[in-house]
Design a protein around this motif. Structure first.
Motif, PDB file in Angstrom:
ATOM      1  N   SER A   1       0.601  -1.252   0.031  1.00 15.22           N
ATOM      2  CA  SER A   1      -0.091  -0.004   0.097  1.00 15.22           C
ATOM      3  C   SER A   1       0.707   1.289  -0.122  1.00 15.22           C
ATOM      4  O   SER A   1       1.570   1.433   0.828  1.00 15.22           O
ATOM      5  N   PRO A   2       0.694   2.201  -0.824  1.00 13.10           N
ATOM      6  CA  PRO A   2       1.349   3.208  -0.881  1.00 13.10           C
ATOM      7  C   PRO A   2       1.024   4.239   0.232  1.00 13.10           C
ATOM      8  O   PRO A   2       1.947   5.273   0.427  1.00 13.10           O
ATOM      9  N   PHE A   3      -0.092   4.245   0.367  1.00  3.47           N
ATOM     10  CA  PHE A   3      -0.671   4.930   1.880  1.00  3.47           C
ATOM     11  C   PHE A   3       0.097   4.606   2.929  1.00  3.47           C
ATOM     12  O   PHE A   3       0.077   5.265   3.863  1.00  3.47           O
ATOM     13  N   VAL A   4      -0.128   3.243   3.303  1.00  5.74           N
ATOM     14  CA  VAL A   4       0.593   2.747   4.338  1.00  5.74           C
ATOM     15  C   VAL A   4       2.185   3.286   4.394  1.00  5.74           C
ATOM     16  O   VAL A   4       2.668   3.221   5.294  1.00  5.74           O
TER      17      VAL A   4
ATOM     18  N   LEU B   1     -14.920   2.360   6.357  1.00  4.73           N
ATOM     19  CA  LEU B   1     -14.893   2.761   4.731  1.00  4.73           C
ATOM     20  C   LEU B   1     -13.768   1.588   4.269  1.00  4.73           C
ATOM     21  O   LEU B   1     -13.591   1.654   3.125  1.00  4.73           O
ATOM     22  N   GLY B   2     -13.354   0.942   5.223  1.00  2.09           N
ATOM     23  CA  GLY B   2     -12.711  -0.363   4.712  1.00  2.09           C
ATOM     24  C   GLY B   2     -11.261  -0.145   4.302  1.00  2.09           C
ATOM     25  O   GLY B   2     -10.675  -0.693   3.475  1.00  2.09           O
ATOM     26  N   LYS B   3     -10.606   1.055   4.424  1.00  2.00           N
ATOM     27  CA  LYS B   3      -9.166   1.299   3.849  1.00  2.00           C
ATOM     28  C   LYS B   3      -8.281   1.270   4.898  1.00  2.00           C
ATOM     29  O   LYS B   3      -8.574   1.422   6.110  1.00  2.00           O
ATOM     30  N   ILE B   4      -7.148   1.067   4.517  1.00  2.00           N
ATOM     31  CA  ILE B   4      -5.667   1.011   5.276  1.00  2.00           C
ATOM     32  C   ILE B   4      -5.013   1.906   4.646  1.00  2.00           C
ATOM     33  O   ILE B   4      -5.298   2.425   3.460  1.00  2.00           O
ATOM     34  N   PRO B   5      -3.977   2.945   5.639  1.00  2.00           N
ATOM     35  CA  PRO B   5      -3.611   2.499   6.790  1.00  2.00           C
ATOM     36  C   PRO B   5      -4.846   2.959   7.906  1.00  2.00           C
ATOM     37  O   PRO B   5      -5.547   3.811   7.717  1.00  2.00           O
ATOM     38  N   ALA B   6      -4.604   2.218   9.093  1.00  2.00           N
ATOM     39  CA  ALA B   6      -5.858   2.705  10.041  1.00  2.00           C
ATOM     40  C   ALA B   6      -4.671   2.445  11.458  1.00  2.00           C
ATOM     41  O   ALA B   6      -4.171   1.419  11.481  1.00  2.00           O
TER      42      ALA B   6
ATOM     43  N   ILE C   1      -7.765   7.256  11.196  1.00  2.00           N
ATOM     44  CA  ILE C   1      -8.078   6.627   9.787  1.00  2.00           C
ATOM     45  C   ILE C   1      -7.468   7.718   8.624  1.00  2.00           C
ATOM     46  O   ILE C   1      -7.529   9.057   8.883  1.00  2.00           O
ATOM     47  N   GLY C   2      -6.764   7.218   7.781  1.00  2.00           N
ATOM     48  CA  GLY C   2      -6.226   7.869   6.679  1.00  2.00           C
ATOM     49  C   GLY C   2      -4.844   8.371   6.806  1.00  2.00           C
ATOM     50  O   GLY C   2      -4.474   8.906   8.159  1.00  2.00           O
ATOM     51  N   SER C   3      -4.035   8.314   6.048  1.00  2.00           N
ATOM     52  CA  SER C   3      -2.670   8.555   5.970  1.00  2.00           C
ATOM     53  C   SER C   3      -2.218  10.109   6.566  1.00  2.00           C
ATOM     54  O   SER C   3      -1.437  10.320   7.390  1.00  2.00           O
ATOM     55  N   ALA C   4      -3.022  10.830   5.817  1.00  2.32           N
ATOM     56  CA  ALA C   4      -2.609  12.344   6.406  1.00  2.32           C
ATOM     57  C   ALA C   4      -2.829  12.863   8.032  1.00  2.32           C
ATOM     58  O   ALA C   4      -2.174  13.305   8.435  1.00  2.32           O
TER      59      ALA C   4
ATOM     60  N   LEU D   1      -3.888   6.701  -9.683  1.00  3.36           N
ATOM     61  CA  LEU D   1      -3.124   5.356 -10.370  1.00  3.36           C
ATOM     62  C   LEU D   1      -3.770   4.330  -9.647  1.00  3.36           C
ATOM     63  O   LEU D   1      -3.895   3.162 -10.340  1.00  3.36           O
ATOM     64  N   LEU D   2      -4.285   4.294  -8.418  1.00  5.54           N
ATOM     65  CA  LEU D   2      -5.042   2.912  -7.836  1.00  5.54           C
ATOM     66  C   LEU D   2      -6.266   2.840  -8.397  1.00  5.54           C
ATOM     67  O   LEU D   2      -6.462   1.791  -8.899  1.00  5.54           O
ATOM     68  N   ASP D   3      -7.137   3.818  -8.560  1.00  2.00           N
ATOM     69  CA  ASP D   3      -8.463   3.778  -9.119  1.00  2.00           C
ATOM     70  C   ASP D   3      -8.204   3.473 -10.497  1.00  2.00           C
ATOM     71  O   ASP D   3      -9.243   2.444 -11.196  1.00  2.00           O
TER      72      ASP D   3
END
Ligand SMILES: N[C@@H](CCC(=O)N[C@@H](CS)C(=O)NCC(=O)O)C(=O)O
Length: 218
Positions: A9-12, A51-56, A66-69, A110-112
């Motif tokens: 994961s780029p956000f992780v 919302l099912g996303k990582i990172p958390a 929730i959310g990288s930022a 890029l992910l979408d």
């Protein structure tokens, strides 16, 4: 603290790069989770992030973040010296957050794009054109601002850009962005030498592949 984590994961990766920069990577217990953008979301992630996303980030006390930022802001807040990378106020903070938002949105495109292209019906031409135009415009903006990014502290902005470029290398390996964007190439060559960036290189631990997304920079 427990980080819902994936090596793909780029956000992780943003969180992990910052944690290395701050010297607190060892304080994060990594919980491997597979984010599922198509079909039923991973219930373990849903239990923490509806919302099912990582990172958390599951903190020792208080609700999960929730959310990288937000996670990057929090880690800078609780770590001595963290505000050198993301100031609490002022124009330096504004620029870090601006670059972070732009780079995150580029990564999302890029992910979408890949998710849309791997669906059973494939991707329609108009949607593909939108993804490509946004990617080209985003890269052009970062090419113009690369000297400013190189001069700035290695905070959320440059970190997010590093992860966006890493996503290009990971999923669009033949796009040739280095030949087209010399200032960004210098930025990436410098950041590649940082231990935090080297330690967090994307690993495709599931060995999944995808369609050729046919993105080429000239
Ligand atoms: N804006 C979020 C984006 C997080 C994100 O999109 N994560 C991906 C993995 S790289 C995910 O969990 N995708 C699963 C999904 O979209 O359902 C952030 O900055 O953390």
């Amino acid at each position: 603290m427990i980080l819902m984590w994936s090596p793909k994961s780029p956000f992780v990766r943003k969180v992990m790069i910052l944690a290395h920069e701050l010297g607190i990577a060892e304080a994060l217990a990594l919980q491997r989770e597979v984010a599922v953008p198509r079909g039923v979301p991973n219930p373990a992630i849903l239990a923490v992030n509806p919302l099912g996303k990582i990172p958390a980030l599951i903190r020792d006390e208080g609700p999960a973040l929730i959310g990288s930022a937000q996670i990057l802001d929090y880690l800078c807040e609780i770590t001595p010296g963290g505000r050198a990378l993301l100031p609490a106020s002022g124009e330096a903070r504004v620029m870090q957050l601006r670059w972070q938002a732009l780079a995150d949105q580029l990564t999302e495109v890029l992910l979408d794009w890949r998710i849309a292209a791997t669906g059973p019906l494939g991707i329609d031409a108009a949607r593909r054109a939108s993804f490509e135009a946004k990617t080209r415009a985003g890269m052009a903006l970062f090419e113009a601002e690369a000297p400013l990014l190189r001069a700035a502290p290695f905070g959320p902005g440059p970190i997010a850009l590093t992860c966006a470029l890493g996503q290009l290398d990971f999923r669009y390996p033949d796009c040739g962005w280095r030949a087209a964007f010399p200032a960004l190439t210098r930025f990436a060559a410098e950041t590649a030498g940082r231990p935090s960036v080297a330690a967090t290189a994307i690993v495709n631990d599931q060995g999944d592949s995808g369609p050729d997304l046919q993105l080429t920079f000239e």
